[in-house]
Design an enzyme around this catalytic site. Structure first.
Site, PDB file in Angstrom:
ATOM      1  N   PHE A  47       0.849  -1.193   0.000  1.00 51.58           N
ATOM      2  CA  PHE A  47       0.000   0.000   0.000  1.00 51.58           C
ATOM      3  C   PHE A  47       0.886   1.245   0.000  1.00 51.58           C
ATOM      4  O   PHE A  47       0.764   2.120   0.847  1.00 51.58           O
ATOM      5  CB  PHE A  47      -0.921   0.009   1.225  1.00 51.58           C
ATOM      6  CG  PHE A  47      -1.840  -1.185   1.299  1.00 51.58           C
ATOM      7  CD1 PHE A  47      -2.983  -1.250   0.529  1.00 51.58           C
ATOM      8  CD2 PHE A  47      -1.542  -2.250   2.141  1.00 51.58           C
ATOM      9  CE1 PHE A  47      -3.835  -2.338   0.590  1.00 51.58           C
ATOM     10  CE2 PHE A  47      -2.380  -3.355   2.207  1.00 51.58           C
ATOM     11  CZ  PHE A  47      -3.531  -3.404   1.433  1.00 51.58           C
ATOM     12  N   ARG A  99       2.440   4.719  -1.522  1.00 54.01           N
ATOM     13  CA  ARG A  99       2.183   5.854  -2.405  1.00 54.01           C
ATOM     14  C   ARG A  99       3.505   6.323  -2.996  1.00 54.01           C
ATOM     15  O   ARG A  99       4.459   6.554  -2.254  1.00 54.01           O
ATOM     16  CB  ARG A  99       1.545   7.015  -1.629  1.00 54.01           C
ATOM     17  CG  ARG A  99       0.176   6.732  -1.041  1.00 54.01           C
ATOM     18  CD  ARG A  99      -0.206   7.852  -0.088  1.00 54.01           C
ATOM     19  NE  ARG A  99       0.730   7.932   1.025  1.00 54.01           N
ATOM     20  CZ  ARG A  99       0.898   9.009   1.803  1.00 54.01           C
ATOM     21  NH1 ARG A  99       0.205  10.104   1.549  1.00 54.01           N
ATOM     22  NH2 ARG A  99       1.760   8.984   2.800  1.00 54.01           N
ATOM     23  N   LEU A 149      -9.942  13.923  -2.021  1.00 57.69           N
ATOM     24  CA  LEU A 149     -11.044  14.792  -2.428  1.00 57.69           C
ATOM     25  C   LEU A 149     -10.497  16.075  -3.048  1.00 57.69           C
ATOM     26  O   LEU A 149     -11.001  17.167  -2.789  1.00 57.69           O
ATOM     27  CB  LEU A 149     -11.945  15.125  -1.230  1.00 57.69           C
ATOM     28  CG  LEU A 149     -12.840  13.998  -0.720  1.00 57.69           C
ATOM     29  CD1 LEU A 149     -13.666  14.468   0.475  1.00 57.69           C
ATOM     30  CD2 LEU A 149     -13.757  13.470  -1.818  1.00 57.69           C
ATOM     31  N   ALA A 152     -10.033  17.894  -6.474  1.00 60.42           N
ATOM     32  CA  ALA A 152     -10.454  17.856  -7.877  1.00 60.42           C
ATOM     33  C   ALA A 152      -9.271  18.118  -8.806  1.00 60.42           C
ATOM     34  O   ALA A 152      -8.368  18.888  -8.483  1.00 60.42           O
ATOM     35  CB  ALA A 152     -11.547  18.894  -8.112  1.00 60.42           C
ATOM     36  N   CYS A 200      -1.079   2.133 -10.392  1.00 56.14           N
ATOM     37  CA  CYS A 200      -2.005   1.302  -9.620  1.00 56.14           C
ATOM     38  C   CYS A 200      -3.468   1.480 -10.003  1.00 56.14           C
ATOM     39  O   CYS A 200      -4.105   0.545 -10.484  1.00 56.14           O
ATOM     40  CB  CYS A 200      -1.830   1.583  -8.126  1.00 56.14           C
ATOM     41  SG  CYS A 200      -0.225   1.092  -7.471  1.00 56.14           S
ATOM     42  N   LYS A 224       1.667  12.456 -10.707  1.00 57.66           N
ATOM     43  CA  LYS A 224       1.604  13.143  -9.417  1.00 57.66           C
ATOM     44  C   LYS A 224       2.996  13.682  -9.116  1.00 57.66           C
ATOM     45  O   LYS A 224       3.973  13.302  -9.784  1.00 57.66           O
ATOM     46  CB  LYS A 224       1.134  12.193  -8.300  1.00 57.66           C
ATOM     47  CG  LYS A 224       2.094  11.034  -8.057  1.00 57.66           C
ATOM     48  CD  LYS A 224       1.605  10.089  -6.971  1.00 57.66           C
ATOM     49  CE  LYS A 224       1.694  10.704  -5.604  1.00 57.66           C
ATOM     50  NZ  LYS A 224       1.402   9.725  -4.524  1.00 57.66           N
ATOM     51  N   ARG A 253       3.126   6.608 -16.128  1.00 57.04           N
ATOM     52  CA  ARG A 253       2.101   5.634 -16.501  1.00 57.04           C
ATOM     53  C   ARG A 253       0.694   6.196 -16.306  1.00 57.04           C
ATOM     54  O   ARG A 253       0.298   6.562 -15.222  1.00 57.04           O
ATOM     55  CB  ARG A 253       2.284   4.344 -15.692  1.00 57.04           C
ATOM     56  CG  ARG A 253       3.454   3.496 -16.174  1.00 57.04           C
ATOM     57  CD  ARG A 253       3.723   2.311 -15.288  1.00 57.04           C
ATOM     58  NE  ARG A 253       4.345   2.708 -14.025  1.00 57.04           N
ATOM     59  CZ  ARG A 253       4.772   1.846 -13.107  1.00 57.04           C
ATOM     60  NH1 ARG A 253       4.625   0.554 -13.314  1.00 57.04           N
ATOM     61  NH2 ARG A 253       5.332   2.278 -12.002  1.00 57.04           N
TER      62      ARG A 253
END
Length: 433
Positions: free
Chosen positions: A152, A154, A253, A255, A263, A324, A331
């Protein structure tokens, strides 16, 4: 404990380095000789903050080694983690498990004594059963157990996620294997990170269900953002208003132009394929996938609209290419669809990303790649922020305005307050505001 990590990519390298930092002896195995040679030479093949120091310190301490020899790496291991890639299979969207199954067969021929085989790769429900069958068929006398231990992590915060996780999920029913896993993760248990034991299939599904739920949150707030634009509300206000509800929470949350990365896109698709195989439709996830796919090109059209509906012959400056910040991962990045939509409409694209340009060049053609933010926007007709790197959060807006041919700022990550941008003289377009 002696741990072998099969696969020295993102998950394998981060996990192996962190396990070594806990005091375990770890060997990372990879068939890619160039990757292993680079690691042996102190070069890290991926960008992850802090990973270079973590790897170097544990190599120096003798707890972390690298090899292309799987048999040597697996011999005498207490646990062998399979951390190879499971990309979407071309043609049908199922997870491509060929690397997992290939690793299982090679592991079967190399294990000595009781060995725990750990599926660390993200795999569909039932993969552990097939891994067990493959090993049993290849080596009927092998003493082993297969468990699922999904990751898990990030990207951009992987080391902290590994060392201070919300939870550790272990799936299996063999008492010996579970005890080995408890010993491997004992340093986390001392820090009160919950270790959850469940069935192997339950652990496999937990990974997919978790990613699908987070993807749903992102897609939900993105659709609310579209509604906000229509009714004159600010999505950031709405997100804060619902995020403070403890039942909902504020994370995921924000936008933007849609989710990407290694993933969410492939895992939601794999979950849908699994649901079809078991005749248990996942209608919500189906909608999430469809909305997210459509949204990325819609963001490109949003840029075109901000430029008066026509970008043919114009130059658009794009800041941020990775899916990000704090990663070089391209990807399924929303930037790919945004750039291609602009190019299809006749625009010339100039771009800059602090870490992702080498990877971007592999997937985006006919883009002028620049060396910094201000070079990118010099002489452009509009500026678009696609990825919210820290380096883009404090641009000199007066300088930006002076460099652009037209004062158009399209902020797909809502980095700048509208009041600030408009006060600086920009025609400002954001998401859900």
């Amino acid at each position: 404990m002696r741990i072998t990590m099969i696969g020295s990519g993102y998950v394998g390298l981060v996990s192996g380095a962190c396990f070594a930092d806990f005091g375990h002896d770890v060997v990372c195995v990879d068939k890619d000789k160039s990757k292993i040679d680079a690691l042996l030479g102190g070069k890290i093949p991926i960008f992850e903050p802090g990973l270079d120091h973590l790897v170097a310190s544990n190599v120096a301490a003798g707890r972390l080694t690298f090899t292309t020899d799987l048999a040597e790496g697996v011999k005498d291991a207490d646990a062998v983690f399979i951390a190879v890639g499971t990309p979407s299979r071309r043609g049908d969207g199922h997870a491509d498990l060929s690397y997992v199954y290939g690793a299982a067969k090679e592991i079967a021929e190399a294990i000595t004594g009781f060995t725990v085989i750990v599926d660390k790769s993200t795999v569909p429900v039932g993969t552990g059963d097939e891994v067990e069958r493959i090993i049993r068929a290849a080596n009927p006398n092998a003493d082993f157990a297969v468990v699922s231990n999904p990751e898990f992590l990030r990207e951009g915060a992987a080391i902290d996620d590994f060392k201070r996780p919300d939870r550790v999920v272990i799936g299996g029913d063999d008492p010996r294997a579970l005890e080995v896993m408890r010993q491997i993760y004992r340093p986390l248990a001392l820090g009160r990170s919950p270790i959850i034991e469940m069935s192997r299939r339950g652990a496999e599904l937990t990974k997919y269900a978790g990613n699908a739920f987070l993807a749903t949150k992102i897609t939900f707030i993105n659709e609310i953002a579209d509604l906000c634009e229509k009714v004159g509300a600010d999505v950031q206000d709405v997100a804060r208003g619902i995020g403070l509800d403890n039942r909902i929470g504020s994370k995921f949350l924000h936008a933007g132009p849609g989710y990407g990365g290694s993933c969410f896109p492939k895992d939601t698709l794999a979950l849908l394929k699994t649901s079809q195989d078991y005749d248990a439709p996942q209608r919500i996830v189906e909608a999430v996938v469809a909305v997210n796919d459509n949204r990325k090109r819609a963001m490109g059209r949003k840029v075109i609209a901000a430029c008066g509906g026509d970008v043919r012959g114009k130059t658009i400056a794009v800041l941020g290419l990775t899916f990000k910040p704090n990663t070089d991962d391209m990807r399924d990045s929303p930037a790919i669809a945004v750039v291609q939509t602009l190019q299809d409409a006749g625009a010339t694209v100039r771009a800059y990303d602090p870490e992702g340009m080498d990877q971007a060049k592999l997937v985006l053609d006919n883009v002028t790649y620049c060396t910094n933010s201000y070079e990118t926007m010099d002489g452009a007709d509009a500026l678009v922020i696609v990825t919210e790197w820290d380096a883009f959060r404090a641009l000199d807006l007066d300088r930006v305005k002076g460099l652009l041919k037209q004062p158009i700022l399209v902020d797909l990550r809502n980095v700048y307050p509208r009041e600030m941008a408009e006060k600086a003289g920009f025609r400002y377009s954001a998401v859900g505001r």
